[in-house]
Design an enzyme around this catalytic site. Structure first.
Site, mmCIF file in Angstrom:
data_model
loop_
_atom_site.group_PDB
_atom_site.id
_atom_site.type_symbol
_atom_site.label_atom_id
_atom_site.label_comp_id
_atom_site.label_asym_id
_atom_site.label_seq_id
_atom_site.Cartn_x
_atom_site.Cartn_y
_atom_site.Cartn_z
ATOM 1 N N ASP A 322 0.850 -1.186 0.000
ATOM 2 C CA ASP A 322 0.000 0.000 0.000
ATOM 3 C C ASP A 322 0.898 1.253 0.000
ATOM 4 O OD1 ASP A 322 -2.176 1.664 0.069
ATOM 5 O OD2 ASP A 322 -3.178 0.637 1.712
ATOM 6 N N GLU A 521 -10.280 6.584 4.689
ATOM 7 C CA GLU A 521 -9.183 6.104 5.534
ATOM 8 C C GLU A 521 -9.254 6.700 6.954
ATOM 9 O OE1 GLU A 521 -5.421 5.396 3.551
ATOM 10 O OE2 GLU A 521 -6.285 6.019 1.647
#
Ligand code: BGC
Ligand code: BGC
Length: 820
Positions: A322, A521
């Site tokens: 990521d 997020e």
């Protein structure tokens, strides 16, 4: 997973003696691959392809191999860089778009895809010229593209409980991606969120591993097509990436990028459950999680990535990290992390760090820190996936099937699937006889979420956070209000829109749309399960309408179950609409239909209080059909059970600091005044502070600085804040400010940290005077953000007068100041 093997949980409960001792005691990140299910990888690479891979590997230089395992973000890399460094992939992060424009029209995306492809295959400077792949977060439709179909976020799809629908959504999404030339989506998210405080809860289908497992392979099949040896790019398909491996949804207290303090059995049976199905469906890539398990970050977790995923579970695709997540592995930085490759990662997502990472990895490959065999294996895995795509024969993106067929973006048949999904995802929690509404009636539509397509679409929509957008950014989409208006008009009724509920004609019934505002997020992490203070306004509207004797239907936009005691008691009907996306008409479809009813069922339990570990009000799979005969309503508890509301990254709003924040005027040394009431004079009269009107009356504070030495106006939290995640994620401090005079001397926005932040940004003397505007300073400007005591400081030595209305963490501003 539901493997034949005896579940470890059960074994632990009844007969600990027969479990290997390591497994029981494992609290140190040690895995036992043999305890995980063995899965058969269905993808066969034929002998000719293997020979071709071997031949390419033999001809590639170490520079080319290192380039192949690195992915850069289009905001930080050019086609020229791709050619020179032989990069294997690019991505567009949530805030990146072609040529610096996140909202660039579709043809620009295709144009840039061609440019990157051409650069990667250009052999004029040497090299074998391996075509690159472009990855994008098409997480609820091709959601970075203006005009694309936006499907409900996954939590809503989970409520629909319809695996066939999921595969159709996957296929429609793949087709839309192909229009703009990308080959790869960072989807599906097959997380199994266990704590709704997590800001990414809505990206998961359900907290129930079995439901996620029933969906995950269907989405992969929809996106990638069947495993049949035919090149994906010849058909209407793209490469999928399941994420985030593993236990992103199992972190302690639901903290994004946090630590999953759970046993190996929980890891396998809850979070690992969807991996069997997706591996059997041949998922091409897996993205590792930012998070850790028992303290070991996933991007460096050899036991789970190499031994479990690639070894025991047979995954034959490639593993990508990521966004700069390798930098969080113990001993690593964004610029150097051989540990990730050694742990089994095959491609680094190194958005803005790709160049230093390339240089360090090259040196490590040359010195043997990274063994040639491991690098070759990573490259071979990437090449194998590229061959499976048919990338080497596909030609430039614009020449491939579906490319440039812009009418497929938001095509009626795709929107129809999305609308169906919206209807199926609605969960009815209460109905005291008011639903279905009569379309021929007079309907008031209220609530701040009623006519706001960005709001109903949530994060990962055109921008990373899904913020900074208006309905004009969504051509062809329908707001919830738009859908209701059309349905009512068609039946000869009358609908009126009044967000504050102040109607002109007394309605027969009111629909109040309320709930969460977009986030992505960690920006969505909550401390408690309740709406933020700026989101509860519509409750007062509901109460007022009720007091006037008007039946109220509450429609909640939300990425997760939250405590809603008062709303449930107040409204006559309560519908959870989740984050429905571009086809808001799907809401009216059910509210007004006497035949359709409500088929959606909770994909996560609904809480009775705002405590994350508190009692459940409605269990998983709960939902009314709308046809039940309603008895008397038994009021639910209105006690949230918790004290404070989250500041949600807001330091200062409407002229006052948030709870636990304080506003100060100081000389940068000992003379410091806390601003509580105004008017006020500080620093021996060098500064005066008074209230001014802004968004609301007296919603701003004016600071008149007379110069004559250092003056600082600052905001500080109680204690200090760790803003490392925010600094990695393109977050800024955003101030709503008005310059009443231009600064006479240099003026800067800086920050203060225990660990010593440096840098900041200069306030240009040319900023407009006499006008409110938002000014953003990227947190990246400040360096290390671990121990931030004053995240926002305006400092100057000269005269200047300015007013502040709001200061908050954010991702968009009228002016983004460059670091200096
Ligand atoms: C997110 C991923 C996403 C990636 C690229 C990360 O921060 O965690 O889900 O795919 O960025 O945008
Ligand atoms: C990017 C996202 C990424 C995030 C990581 C943002 O700047 O736009 O794609 O997921 O940073 O935190």
């Amino acid at each position: 997973m539901r493997s034949g093997a005896l579940p470890i949980v059960a074994m632990l409960a009844c007969a600990t003696a027969i479990v290997s001792p390591g497994l029981v005691a494992a609290q140190n990140g040690i895995v036992h691959p043999e305890a995980w299910p063995k899965i058969a990888w269905p993808v066969r690479t034929d002998a000719a392809a293997e020979r071709r891979i071997a031949d390419l590997l033999a001809r590639m230089t170490v520079e080319e191999k290192v380039g192949q395992v690195i992915q850069a973000d289009i905001a930080s890399v050019t086609p020229e860089d791709v050619k020179r460094y032989h990069l294997g992939s690019v991505l567009n992060g949530g805030n990146s778009g072609p040529y610096g424009d996140d909202l660039a029209p579709a043809p620009k995306w295709l144009e840039l895809a061609d440019a990157f492809y051409a650069a990667s295959t250009d052999r004029s400077g040497g090299g074998v010229g391996i075509p690159l792949i472009w990855g994008t977060d098409a997480v609820h439709g091709h959601s970075n593209i203006v005009g694309a179909t936006l499907f409900p976020h996954n939590v809503g799809l989970g409520a629909a409980n319809d695996p066939d629908l999921i595969q159709r959504i996957g296929a429609a999404t793949a087709a839309e991606i192909r229009v703009t030339g990308q080959e790869w989506t960072f989807a599906p998210t097959i997380t199994v969120p266990q704590d709704a405080r997590w800001g990414r809860t809505y990206e998961g289908y359900s907290s129930d591993p079995a439901l996620v497992a029933r969906y995950a392979d269907r989405m992969v099949l929809g996106l990638q097509g069947p495993v049949n040896g035919k090149p994906m790019l010849k058909g209407p398909y793209v490469l999928a990436s399941t994420k985030h491996f593993l236990a992103d949804g199992g972190t302690f207290e639901g903290r994004d990028q946090g630590d999953a303090k759970i046993t190996e059995a929980q890891l396998r049976d809850i979070h690992g459950a969807p991996y069997g199905p997706v591996i059997r469906a041949g998922v091409g890539t897996v993205m590792t999680s930012f998070s850790s398990w028992q303290g070991v970050k996933m991007a460096g977790n050899k036991g789970l990535v190499t031994d479990v995923l690639k070894g025991r579970m047979g995954f034959g695709g490639f593993v990508v990290t990521d966004w700069n997540a390798h930098g969080q592995v113990a001993g690593c930085t964004n610029a150097s992390c051989p540990q990730a490759l050694l742990a089994g990662v095959d491609m680094y997502m190194a958005p803005d760090s790709w160049k230093p990472l390339y240089n360090s990895l090259l040196a490590q490959a040359k010195s043997g820190v990274v063994p040639a065999a491991r690098l070759d294996d990573a490259v071979a895995r990437i090449l194998r996936v590229k061959m499976r795509l048919g990338l080497f024969e596909a030609g430039k993106p614009s020449s491939r099937p579906l490319s440039g067929q812009y009418k497929l973006l938001g095509a009626p048949e795709h929107r129809a699937i999305a609308r169906e999904a919206v209807g199926k995802s609605l969960v009815l929690l209460k109905n005291q006889g008011v639903l279905p509404l009569k379309p021929g009636a007079s309907i008031l539509v209220a609530g701040d979420g009623a006519d706001d397509i960005a709001r109903q679409s949530g994060g990962w929509t055109l921008t990373w956070q899904g913020t900074g957008l208006t309905n004009a950014n969504f051509p062809g989409a329908t707001s919830i209000w738009g859908g209701i208006d059309a349905a009512v008009k068609k039946a000869g009724g009358k609908a009126q829109l009044a967000p504050d509920g102040r109607f002109t004609t007394r309605p027969d019934a009111a629909i109040v749309v309320f709930g969460e505002t977009p986030y992505a997020e960690f920006q969505g992490d909550l401390k408690t399960l309740q709406l933020r203070s700026d989101q509860v306004g519509p409750l007062a509207t509901m109460k007022r309408l009720k007091a006037q004797g008007i039946p109220v239907v509450a429609v909640m936009l939300t990425g997760r179950p939250l405590f809603t005691g008062e709303e449930l008691n107040t409204a006559d009907a309560f519908v959870v609409a989740w984050l429905p996306g571009s086809e808001g008409a799907g809401v009216a479809d059910r509210l007004f239909s006497s035949s359709a009813g409500f088929t959606g069922r909770l994909s996560m339990p609904w809480p009775m209080s705002a405590k994350a570990d508190g009692p459940v009000l409605y269990p998983l799979s709960y939902g009314l059909t709308g046809r039940e005969r309603a008895g008397a309503w038994t009021p639910v508890s209105e006690d949230s059970g918790v004290a404070a509301v989250d500041d949600g990254g807001v330091f200062f709003a409407d002229g006052v600091p948030s709870a636990a924040w304080s506003l100060h005027v100081s000389d940068g040394a000992a003379d410091q005044t806390r601003v509580t009431s105004v008017p006020l004079a500080a620093l021996g009269g060098r500064v005066t502070v008074r209230a001014v009107d802004a968004r609301v009356q007296e919603g701003g504070r004016e600071f008149a600085l007379r110069g004559g030495g250092v003056t600082e106006v600052s905001l500080s939290p109680a204690g200090s804040r760790d803003l490392t995640r925010e600094a990695n994620g393109d977050v800024m401090t955003v101030a709503t400010i008005r310059f009443d005079t231009a600064p006479a001397a240099d003026a800067r926005i800086v920050a203060d940290c225990g660990g010593g932040c440096k840098g900041g940004a200069a306030l240009p003397k040319t900023l407009p005077v006499g006008k409110w505007l938002t000014v953003g300073v990227p947190l990246k400007c400040f360096g290390t953000m671990t121990d931030v005591t004053r995240p926002f400081v305006i400092r100057t030595t000269g005269r200047m007068t300015f007013s502040l209305a709001r200061v908050a963490l954010g991702t968009s501003a009228d002016r983004v100041l460059p670091c200096s």
